[in-house]
Design an enzyme around this catalytic site. Sequence first.
Site, PDB file in Angstrom:
ATOM      1  N   CYS A 238       0.836  -1.210   0.000  1.00  0.00           N
ATOM      2  CA  CYS A 238       0.000   0.000   0.000  1.00  0.00           C
ATOM      3  C   CYS A 238       0.875   1.267   0.000  1.00  0.00           C
ATOM      4  CB  CYS A 238      -0.896  -0.052   1.236  1.00  0.00           C
ATOM      5  SG  CYS A 238      -1.711   1.471   1.670  1.00  0.00           S
TER       6      CYS A 238
ATOM      7  N   CYS B 260       0.075   3.800   2.700  1.00  0.00           N
ATOM      8  CA  CYS B 260       0.546   3.284   4.000  1.00  0.00           C
ATOM      9  C   CYS B 260       2.023   3.613   4.191  1.00  0.00           C
ATOM     10  CB  CYS B 260       0.354   1.774   4.082  1.00  0.00           C
ATOM     11  SG  CYS B 260      -1.354   1.215   3.960  1.00  0.00           S
TER      12      CYS B 260
END
Length: 109
Positions: free
Chosen positions: A34, A37
Amino acid sequence: MASDKVVQLSDDTFESEVLKSSTPVLVDFWASWCAPCKAISPVVDGLAEDYDGQVKIGKLNVDENPATPGQYGVRGIPTLILFKDGKVVDQVVGAVPKNQLESLIKKAL
């Protein structure tokens, strides 16, 4: 570089580290693939340093620990959920600015 103040959480440790914690806990639900993230990770690490002793900061990898995100309705990542006394206080989804996370944390202090 990850902060040593950040607790690595799992489905097995979630109850003891988060729900039974005597201090508020900010949990970062994330995954290695991600990009947002990865972008917010240094901010989360910085908060762990800034609020050391006041708030516990933890990270839970959603790919390795699928049960806990499901219990809390995590559908997008990063999702950051603030817990206090075993209950959800608030949450944000996405790579948000540090000041937004700080205002989230202040709700529990």
